[in-house]
Structures are given as C-alpha cells and as structure tokens.
Design a protein around this motif. Sequence first.
Motif, short mmCIF file in Angstrom:
data_model
loop_
_atom_site.label_atom_id
_atom_site.label_comp_id
_atom_site.label_asym_id
_atom_site.label_seq_id
_atom_site.Cartn_x
_atom_site.Cartn_y
_atom_site.Cartn_z
N ALA A 186 26.61 39.80 -4.37
CA ALA A 186 25.42 40.56 -4.78
C ALA A 186 25.70 42.04 -5.02
CB ALA A 186 24.27 40.38 -3.79
N SER A 187 26.95 42.45 -4.94
CA SER A 187 27.27 43.82 -5.33
C SER A 187 27.35 43.88 -6.85
CB SER A 187 28.59 44.29 -4.70
OG SER A 187 29.67 43.53 -5.22
N GLY A 188 27.28 45.07 -7.40
CA GLY A 188 27.31 45.16 -8.84
C GLY A 188 27.85 46.48 -9.35
N SER A 189 28.11 46.51 -10.63
CA SER A 189 28.56 47.75 -11.27
C SER A 189 27.85 47.90 -12.61
CB SER A 189 30.08 47.72 -11.48
OG SER A 189 30.45 46.70 -12.37
N VAL A 190 27.68 49.14 -12.99
CA VAL A 190 27.01 49.48 -14.24
C VAL A 190 27.90 50.45 -15.01
CG1 VAL A 190 24.98 50.54 -15.30
CG2 VAL A 190 24.73 49.25 -13.18
N LEU A 216 21.75 54.06 -7.40
CA LEU A 216 23.12 53.71 -7.74
C LEU A 216 24.09 54.75 -7.20
CD1 LEU A 216 22.49 52.72 -11.44
CD2 LEU A 216 23.01 51.15 -9.58
N GLU A 217 25.31 54.31 -6.88
CA GLU A 217 26.35 55.24 -6.46
C GLU A 217 27.22 55.54 -7.68
OE1 GLU A 217 30.34 55.19 -3.76
OE2 GLU A 217 28.57 54.21 -2.93
N VAL A 218 27.12 56.73 -8.19
CA VAL A 218 27.85 57.11 -9.40
C VAL A 218 29.31 57.34 -9.07
CG1 VAL A 218 28.03 58.79 -11.27
CG2 VAL A 218 25.78 58.07 -10.44
N THR A 219 30.20 56.64 -9.77
CA THR A 219 31.63 56.77 -9.54
C THR A 219 32.33 57.60 -10.62
OG1 THR A 219 32.03 54.67 -10.67
CG2 THR A 219 31.76 54.60 -8.27
N LYS A 220 31.67 57.71 -11.77
CA LYS A 220 32.27 58.46 -12.88
C LYS A 220 31.16 58.92 -13.82
CE LYS A 220 35.91 57.80 -16.34
NZ LYS A 220 36.84 56.81 -16.88
N ALA A 221 31.22 60.17 -14.23
CA ALA A 221 30.28 60.70 -15.23
C ALA A 221 31.04 61.74 -16.05
CB ALA A 221 29.08 61.32 -14.55
N THR A 262 27.98 51.97 -9.08
CA THR A 262 27.98 50.71 -8.35
C THR A 262 26.72 50.62 -7.49
OG1 THR A 262 29.18 51.69 -6.48
CG2 THR A 262 30.51 50.64 -8.19
N VAL A 263 26.43 49.40 -7.08
CA VAL A 263 25.33 49.15 -6.16
C VAL A 263 25.83 48.12 -5.15
CG1 VAL A 263 24.26 47.43 -7.66
CG2 VAL A 263 22.88 48.57 -5.94
N LYS A 264 25.56 48.35 -3.86
CA LYS A 264 26.08 47.46 -2.82
C LYS A 264 25.41 46.09 -2.84
CE LYS A 264 27.68 51.12 0.13
NZ LYS A 264 27.54 51.86 1.36
N ASN A 265 24.10 46.08 -3.08
CA ASN A 265 23.37 44.82 -3.06
C ASN A 265 22.26 44.89 -4.10
OD1 ASN A 265 21.71 42.60 -2.52
ND2 ASN A 265 22.15 42.65 -0.33
#
Length: 122
Positions: free
Chosen positions: A33-37, A94-99, A115-118
């Motif tokens: 259930a984790s995800g990435s955008v 969301l947790e932004v990892t790159k911008a 990313t999102v944990k759940n």
Amino acid sequence: MKRLTALLLCSLLAMGLTGCLKMNTTIDVKNDASGSVKMNVSVNTEAIETIKGFMDSMGDVGGAEVEQLEEAFSEIESLFDEKKVAQQMREAGLEVTKAEKTEEDGWKGVRVEATVKNVNEW
C-alpha cells in the motif's frame, strides 16, 4: 466595452495556451500500500512570451478585468515554481523526494517526485 475586452482577452489567452502545456503523471502503488508519484509539467516558452507581450500591450486598457486576467496568468506561472509545487504536494500528505525546474527544447516546467507510506490512509 470592459466586458468585451475581458472576453476578448480570455479568448485570446485560451487560444494562445492551446497545445502549449504538457503534463505527465505516474502513480505506482505497491502491494504493501505504499506508493510513489512522479509528475512532469511543462509549458511552451514561446507561447508564454507571446501571451505576456500581448498582456503588456493591453496594460493601457486597465480596469478590473485586465487585472483579474493578469492575476490568473500569474497563478498559471506559479504552477512552474518547483518549491510551490513541492509545498502543495506536502500539504496533500506526500513526502517530496525530488523537485526541480526543467528546461528543454523550448519547454520549461517542473519535475516532482514524491512518496506516500500508505495510500489507504492518504
């Protein structure tokens, strides 16, 4: 006359922006259930400069309608500020990892990864 001017400006803006925006969003959800955008948004720089020039030439007309149009255009431009886009994504959970800003072949924009944990809790 002011309404006609505003209508004309909106029509020209709509025609001018046709085909000058590209957007690609990829969302991956894993079994846990984790995800990435990943999101890429870019605009054709030549079209934007043409519209800016037109709006500058309409500055003498003045009035609330022209000011509202300028504010709307400013909002559109803020879509290409990587810090603002990243902040909006953080506010959405969301947790932004790159911008980062992008500029390639007459197009400028932003690329953001998060990313999102759940996704079920998001």
